[in-house]
Enzyme design. Structure first.
Site, PDB file in Angstrom:
ATOM      1  N   GLN A  98       0.817  -1.214   0.000  1.00  0.00           N
ATOM      2  CA  GLN A  98       0.000   0.000   0.000  1.00  0.00           C
ATOM      3  C   GLN A  98       0.846   1.256   0.000  1.00  0.00           C
ATOM      4  OE1 GLN A  98      -1.289   0.895   4.433  1.00  0.00           O
ATOM      5  NE2 GLN A  98      -1.580  -1.311   4.024  1.00  0.00           N
ATOM      6  N   HIS A 100       0.064   5.859   0.641  1.00  0.00           N
ATOM      7  CA  HIS A 100      -0.897   6.868   1.078  1.00  0.00           C
ATOM      8  C   HIS A 100      -0.699   8.138   0.253  1.00  0.00           C
ATOM      9  CE1 HIS A 100      -1.525   4.135   4.339  1.00  0.00           C
ATOM     10  NE2 HIS A 100      -0.280   4.257   4.747  1.00  0.00           N
ATOM     11  N   GLU A 135       3.104   8.387   7.969  1.00  0.00           N
ATOM     12  CA  GLU A 135       3.190   7.614   9.201  1.00  0.00           C
ATOM     13  C   GLU A 135       4.638   7.279   9.531  1.00  0.00           C
ATOM     14  OE1 GLU A 135       0.480   4.619   7.776  1.00  0.00           O
ATOM     15  OE2 GLU A 135       2.093   3.172   7.437  1.00  0.00           O
ATOM     16  N   HIS A 264       4.788   0.313   0.635  1.00  0.00           N
ATOM     17  CA  HIS A 264       5.302  -0.444   1.770  1.00  0.00           C
ATOM     18  C   HIS A 264       4.335  -1.554   2.161  1.00  0.00           C
ATOM     19  CE1 HIS A 264       2.734   2.717   3.520  1.00  0.00           C
ATOM     20  NE2 HIS A 264       2.460   1.838   4.486  1.00  0.00           N
ATOM     21  N   ARG A 283      -4.221   0.447  -2.229  1.00  0.00           N
ATOM     22  CA  ARG A 283      -3.596  -0.880  -2.220  1.00  0.00           C
ATOM     23  C   ARG A 283      -3.412  -1.393  -3.643  1.00  0.00           C
ATOM     24  NH1 ARG A 283      -7.750  -0.696   1.497  1.00  0.00           N
ATOM     25  NH2 ARG A 283      -7.104  -0.850   3.697  1.00  0.00           N
TER      26      ARG A 283
END
Length: 403
Positions: A98, A100, A135, A264, A283
Site C-alpha cells: 500500500q 498513502h 506515518e 510499503h 492498495r
C-alpha cells in the site's frame, strides 16, 4: 492528566499474544489482535472517565474545549480535530502492499469520489477524508517490513541472480533504465500482468527463490520473503512487485518514516505507529480488500535507494525524538530510571504510552501511575509533567509536529 481507555482492533493479520501481553491480559486471545488505538479517530476514539465516573469520548472533550485541550495555536490550525493517531501495531502476517496520498492528492481524490456519488461506506471508496496519511513506525520487537523502492542496480542484481529465462525481458526493462523511470515502467508492467501471464511466470520465480535459498545466495532474506508472500497470496501480482522494494529488519528503538507515495508492507513484528489522523489507503496487492492500481500509480513515488532508519535524536535528557517534516505528529521515546526523572513539556496536547516498566507522572498537584500498556491524555493547558520510575521504564510520547 487522564488515563485513556482504548480500543483493540481485530484484523486477520494480527497477533494473539503481543497486544494482550502488553495490556496484561490472558494469552493467547480468541482472535488475532492487530492494533491498539489511542487518540480521537471517529472510528474508535479513546475514552476518559468524567467527573460522573462515566466514560466520555475524547472526541467530545476536544469539541467542547479545543483551545484548552489542543492549545490555541493548534486549535486555529486543526479546529477541534486531534491531528495524529497513536497505535500499537502487532503483525503476525503481512499487511497489504500500500501507499498513502499527499494532502493535495487526498483532497482531489476525496472531492472526485464525492462528485461521482461514491458512498462513504462503499468498499470501493479510496478516499475516506481529504487528508494526507504519512506515518512513522518504531519497533518494539524485531520488526520486518518492505518499504520504498530499492536502488535499481541492486534490484537488477537480485533479479538476474534468480536466472528465470521468462523473467529476463522484464529485468532488462530496469537494466536499460536504472532509475525512477525504469522502476515505474517495470512496476507498472508487473502489477498489471494478465492473470494468465502471472500464473505462468510467478511459479518460475518462486522455484528460483527456493533454489537461491538452498544455495545460500546473496539475497537469501529477500527470497525467503517472496516465498512467504507467495504462499500467503498465491497468484497475486503483489508478490512480484515486492521484489522491487527494500527489505528491512528494524531492531527495538529503530524507526522508519513513510511519507506520501511510499510503497510499503509491514510483514511481522510489534511496533508503535504514529500517523496523521486519516483513513486514506491505496492498495495494489497482498490483500483481499479493494485494489485500485491506476489510482495507486497516480500517487506512487518512484524515488529509490536505501530506506533511512532512525534511532531517535536526544532532544532533552531521557527523551529521544523521531524527526519528520509532518506538522500532524511527532513521536518521542522516553527512557527513565530510578535516578533519572524526565521532564516533558509541549505547547500542544500529548499522549504518553508506557511500553516497559511502570511510571509515575506528576503535573502540579496531580499524580497518575502508569502501568505497562496504559496511556494518558495530557491536554495543552497542563503545565510541565515530570516522569519518574522505580525501575527502568520506557514510554512513547505523541504530540503534534514541530513547525
Amino acid at each position: 492528566m487522564d488515563l485513556l481507555h482504548n480500543t483493540v482492533r481485530t484484523y486477520a493479520w494480527g497477533s494473539r499474544t503481543a497486544i494482550a501481553e502488553l495490556l496484561g491480559r490472558e494469552v493467547p486471545t480468541p482472535h488475532p489482535e492487530a492494533e491498539l488505538w489511542m487518540g480521537a479517530h471517529p472510528g474508535d476514539p479513546s475514552r476518559i472517565a468524567g467527573p460522573d465516573g462515566e466514560p466520555h469520548s475524547l472526541l467530545d472533550l476536544l469539541a467542547d474545549d479545543p483551545d484548552g485541550q489542543l492549545g490555541a495555536r493548534h486549535a486555529d490550525r486543526w479546529g477541534s480535530r486531534l491531528p495524529f493517531l497513536l497505535k500499537v501495531l502487532a503483525a503476525d502476517e503481512p499487511l497489504s502492499l500500500q501507499a498513502h496520498p499527499s494532502a493535495e492528492q487526498a483532497a482531489n481524490g476525496f472531492a472526485a469520489e464525492d462528485a461521482a456519488g461514491v458512498p462513504m461506506d462503499s468498499p470501493i471508496r479510496n478516499y475516506k477524508d481529504p487528508s494526507a496519511k504519512p506515518e512513522l513506525v518504531c519497533a518494539l520487537t524485531e520488526f520486518h517490513a518492505l518499504a520504498g523502492f530499492r536502488d535499481p542496480a541492486r534490484t537488477v542484481a537480485l533479479l538476474r541472480s534468480l536466472d528465470v529465462p521468462d523473467f529476463a525481458p522484464y529485468v532488462e526493462l530496469l537494466a536499460a533504465q536504472p532509475d525512477a523511470g525504469g522502476l515505474r515502467a517495470l512496476f507498472t508492467t508487473l502489477i498489471t500482468l494478465p492473470q494468465t501471464a502471472l500464473d505462468m511466470l510467478l511459479p518460475q520465480v518462486l522455484d528460483a527463490c527456493v533454489l537461491h535459498v538452498k544455495e545460500h545466495g546473496e539475497f537469501d532474506l529477500e527470497c525467503r520473503t517472496i516465498l512467504e508472500l507467495g504462499e500467503a497470496y498465491p497468484g497475486d501480482a503483489g508478490v512480484l512487485a515486492a521484489l522491487l522494494l527494500n527489505r528491512l529488519v528494524l531492531r527495538p528503538g529503530e524507526a522508519i518514516y513513510l511519507p506520501a507515495g511510499n510503497l510499503h508492507a509491514y510483514l511481522h513484528g510489534t511496533g508503535v505507529e504514529i500517523l496523521a489522523n486519516s483513513d486514506n489507503v491505496l492498495r495494489c496487492g497482498l490483500t483481499p480488500k479493494h485494489v485500485d492500481v491506476p489510482e495507486l500509480l497516480r500517487v506512487l513515488d518512484f524515488g529509490c535507494g536505501d530506506m533511512p532508519v532512525q534511532t531517535g535524536e536526544e532532544t532533552a535528557p531521557g527523551l529521544w525524538s523521531y524527526r519528520t517534516p509532518c506538522p500532524e505528529f511527532e513521536l518521542s521515546r522516553i527512557e527513565v530510571g530510578p535516578s533519572t526523572p524526565v521532564r516533558v513539556d509541549h505547547s500542544g496536547p500529548q499522549i504518553l504510552l508506557c511500553t516497559r516498566g511502570r511510571a509515575r507522572l506528576t503535573c502540579g498537584d496531580d499524580t497518575v501511575e502508569l502501568a505497562r500498556g496504559q496511556s494518558v491524555w495530557l491536554p495543552a493547558r497542563d503545565p510541565e509533567v515530570t516522569v519518574t520510575a522505580e525501575v527502568d521504564t520506557q514510554l512513547f510520547r505523541a504530540t503534534p509536529g514541530v513547525e
